[in-house]
Design a protein around this motif. Structure first.
Motif, PDB file in Angstrom:
ATOM      1  N   LYS A   1      11.996   9.835   6.583  1.00  0.00           N
ATOM      2  CA  LYS A   1      11.576   9.286   7.867  1.00  0.00           C
ATOM      3  C   LYS A   1      10.096   9.527   8.122  1.00  0.00           C
ATOM      4  CE  LYS A   1      16.154  10.190   9.828  1.00  0.00           C
ATOM      5  NZ  LYS A   1      16.910  10.951  10.834  1.00  0.00           N
ATOM      6  N   GLU A   2       9.409   8.466   8.435  1.00  0.00           N
ATOM      7  CA  GLU A   2       7.957   8.523   8.664  1.00  0.00           C
ATOM      8  C   GLU A   2       7.595   9.550   9.730  1.00  0.00           C
ATOM      9  OE1 GLU A   2       6.431   4.731   9.760  1.00  0.00           O
ATOM     10  OE2 GLU A   2       4.381   5.451  10.042  1.00  0.00           O
ATOM     11  N   ASN A   3       8.387   9.621  10.806  1.00  0.00           N
ATOM     12  CA  ASN A   3       7.999  10.492  11.909  1.00  0.00           C
ATOM     13  C   ASN A   3       8.207  11.969  11.623  1.00  0.00           C
ATOM     14  OD1 ASN A   3      10.754  10.675  12.079  1.00  0.00           O
ATOM     15  ND2 ASN A   3      10.939   9.778  14.113  1.00  0.00           N
ATOM     16  N   GLU A   4       8.750  12.314  10.453  1.00  0.00           N
ATOM     17  CA  GLU A   4       8.907  13.718  10.076  1.00  0.00           C
ATOM     18  C   GLU A   4       7.724  14.220   9.265  1.00  0.00           C
ATOM     19  OE1 GLU A   4      12.700  13.816   8.142  1.00  0.00           O
ATOM     20  OE2 GLU A   4      13.815  13.676  10.035  1.00  0.00           O
ATOM     21  N   TYR A   5       6.788  13.335   8.968  1.00  0.00           N
ATOM     22  CA  TYR A   5       5.631  13.689   8.143  1.00  0.00           C
ATOM     23  C   TYR A   5       4.367  13.583   8.988  1.00  0.00           C
ATOM     24  CZ  TYR A   5       8.790  13.533   4.189  1.00  0.00           C
ATOM     25  OH  TYR A   5       9.823  13.791   3.318  1.00  0.00           O
ATOM     26  N   ASP A   6       3.426  14.499   8.748  1.00  0.00           N
ATOM     27  CA  ASP A   6       2.261  14.496   9.628  1.00  0.00           C
ATOM     28  C   ASP A   6       0.973  14.103   8.926  1.00  0.00           C
ATOM     29  OD1 ASP A   6       2.293  18.170   9.891  1.00  0.00           O
ATOM     30  OD2 ASP A   6       2.082  16.861   8.156  1.00  0.00           O
TER      31      ASP A   6
ATOM     32  N   VAL B   1       0.869  -1.167   0.000  1.00  0.00           N
ATOM     33  CA  VAL B   1       0.000   0.000   0.000  1.00  0.00           C
ATOM     34  C   VAL B   1       0.912   1.225   0.000  1.00  0.00           C
ATOM     35  CG1 VAL B   1      -1.793   1.286   1.196  1.00  0.00           C
ATOM     36  CG2 VAL B   1      -1.822  -1.222   1.225  1.00  0.00           C
ATOM     37  N   TYR B   2       0.653   2.124  -0.937  1.00  0.00           N
ATOM     38  CA  TYR B   2       1.476   3.323  -1.099  1.00  0.00           C
ATOM     39  C   TYR B   2       0.733   4.530  -0.547  1.00  0.00           C
ATOM     40  CZ  TYR B   2       4.886   0.846  -3.916  1.00  0.00           C
ATOM     41  OH  TYR B   2       5.877  -0.019  -4.334  1.00  0.00           O
ATOM     42  N   TYR B   3       1.451   5.318   0.253  1.00  0.00           N
ATOM     43  CA  TYR B   3       0.892   6.494   0.896  1.00  0.00           C
ATOM     44  C   TYR B   3       1.707   7.729   0.543  1.00  0.00           C
ATOM     45  CZ  TYR B   3      -1.122   2.993   4.091  1.00  0.00           C
ATOM     46  OH  TYR B   3      -1.780   1.911   4.639  1.00  0.00           O
ATOM     47  N   CYS B   4       1.041   8.866   0.446  1.00  0.00           N
ATOM     48  CA  CYS B   4       1.768  10.121   0.410  1.00  0.00           C
ATOM     49  C   CYS B   4       1.490  10.868   1.714  1.00  0.00           C
ATOM     50  CB  CYS B   4       1.410  10.967  -0.800  1.00  0.00           C
ATOM     51  SG  CYS B   4      -0.311  11.502  -0.924  1.00  0.00           S
ATOM     52  N   ALA B   5       2.407  11.739   2.071  1.00  0.00           N
ATOM     53  CA  ALA B   5       2.298  12.458   3.332  1.00  0.00           C
ATOM     54  C   ALA B   5       2.977  13.815   3.212  1.00  0.00           C
ATOM     55  CB  ALA B   5       2.925  11.652   4.464  1.00  0.00           C
ATOM     56  N   ARG B   6       2.519  14.751   4.013  1.00  0.00           N
ATOM     57  CA  ARG B   6       3.084  16.098   4.036  1.00  0.00           C
ATOM     58  C   ARG B   6       4.149  16.201   5.117  1.00  0.00           C
ATOM     59  NH1 ARG B   6       0.037  21.187   6.687  1.00  0.00           N
ATOM     60  NH2 ARG B   6       0.446  19.845   8.492  1.00  0.00           N
ATOM     61  N   GLY B   7       5.228  16.855   4.760  1.00  0.00           N
ATOM     62  CA  GLY B   7       6.279  17.096   5.727  1.00  0.00           C
ATOM     63  C   GLY B   7       6.801  18.521   5.637  1.00  0.00           C
ATOM     64  N   PRO B   8       7.672  18.910   6.543  1.00  0.00           N
ATOM     65  CA  PRO B   8       8.283  20.241   6.489  1.00  0.00           C
ATOM     66  C   PRO B   8       9.328  20.295   5.379  1.00  0.00           C
ATOM     67  CG  PRO B   8       9.247  18.977   8.260  1.00  0.00           C
ATOM     68  CD  PRO B   8       8.153  18.129   7.679  1.00  0.00           C
ATOM     69  N   LEU B   9       9.667  21.491   4.943  1.00  0.00           N
ATOM     70  CA  LEU B   9      10.643  21.635   3.865  1.00  0.00           C
ATOM     71  C   LEU B   9      11.975  20.983   4.207  1.00  0.00           C
ATOM     72  CD1 LEU B   9      10.106  25.258   2.486  1.00  0.00           C
ATOM     73  CD2 LEU B   9       9.743  23.091   1.277  1.00  0.00           C
ATOM     74  N   TRP B  10      12.401  21.100   5.473  1.00  0.00           N
ATOM     75  CA  TRP B  10      13.720  20.574   5.836  1.00  0.00           C
ATOM     76  C   TRP B  10      13.783  19.048   5.765  1.00  0.00           C
ATOM     77  CZ3 TRP B  10      13.150  17.245   9.802  1.00  0.00           C
ATOM     78  CH2 TRP B  10      12.139  17.479  10.742  1.00  0.00           C
ATOM     79  N   ALA B  11      12.616  18.378   5.651  1.00  0.00           N
ATOM     80  CA  ALA B  11      12.598  16.917   5.606  1.00  0.00           C
ATOM     81  C   ALA B  11      13.045  16.351   4.266  1.00  0.00           C
ATOM     82  CB  ALA B  11      11.198  16.410   5.930  1.00  0.00           C
ATOM     83  N   CYS B  12      13.115  17.213   3.225  1.00  0.00           N
ATOM     84  CA  CYS B  12      13.467  16.678   1.919  1.00  0.00           C
ATOM     85  C   CYS B  12      14.181  17.736   1.077  1.00  0.00           C
ATOM     86  CB  CYS B  12      12.226  16.217   1.169  1.00  0.00           C
ATOM     87  SG  CYS B  12      12.589  15.461  -0.428  1.00  0.00           S
ATOM     88  N   PRO B  13      15.396  17.412   0.555  1.00  0.00           N
ATOM     89  CA  PRO B  13      16.092  16.159   0.845  1.00  0.00           C
ATOM     90  C   PRO B  13      16.921  16.270   2.122  1.00  0.00           C
ATOM     91  CG  PRO B  13      17.282  17.403  -0.817  1.00  0.00           C
ATOM     92  CD  PRO B  13      16.050  18.205  -0.481  1.00  0.00           C
TER      93      PRO B  13
END
Length: 127
Positions: free
Chosen positions: A110-115, A93-105
């Motif tokens: 990391k899962e815990n950086e996305y909310d 199962v594929y998921y997309c998630a939102r994170g802060p700018l500093w999370a990428c790259p």
């Protein structure tokens, strides 16, 4: 309220291709990153790709590098994951998630950086 909706999953033969979409609403587009994750049965969720919505920089896990490509359409507020040369081990199962700018790259996805998370879309690679 942030909403992420994945689509494009399905059944594909080994060696085939699929393109997943992640349509986003309720967020200030250029202030975030979007990550793609997947979870296979009995396994932990794995971060596989991400893209900065500010500058388009990307990152990939070793498991998909060279086969998957992430991209964004700023006008449509949509992030895509083009998946080529699919293997049975890509079944998940594929998921997309939102994170802060500093999370990428950042060197890892990391899962815990996305909310905020979408509901997921099933990808099955089988003959």
């Amino acid at each position: 309220q942030v909403q992420l909706v994945e689509s494009g999953g399905g059944l594909v033969q080994p060696g085939g291709s699929l393109r997943l979409s992640c349509a986003a609403s309720g967020l200030i587009w250029r202030f975030h990153a979007i990550g793609w994750f997947r979870q296979a049965p009995g396994k932990e969720r794995e971060g596989i790709s991400c893209i900065s919505l500010s500058n388009g920089r990307t990152d990939y896990s070793d498991s998909v590098k060279g086969r998957f490509t992430i991209s964004r359409d700023n006008a449509k507020h949509t992030v895509y994951l083009q998946m080529n040369s699919l293997k049975p081990e890509d079944t998940a199962v594929y998921y997309c998630a939102r994170g802060p700018l500093w999370a990428c790259p950042s060197g890892s996805i990391k899962e815990n950086e996305y909310d905020s998370w979408g509901q997921g879309t099933q990808v099955t690679v089988s003959s």
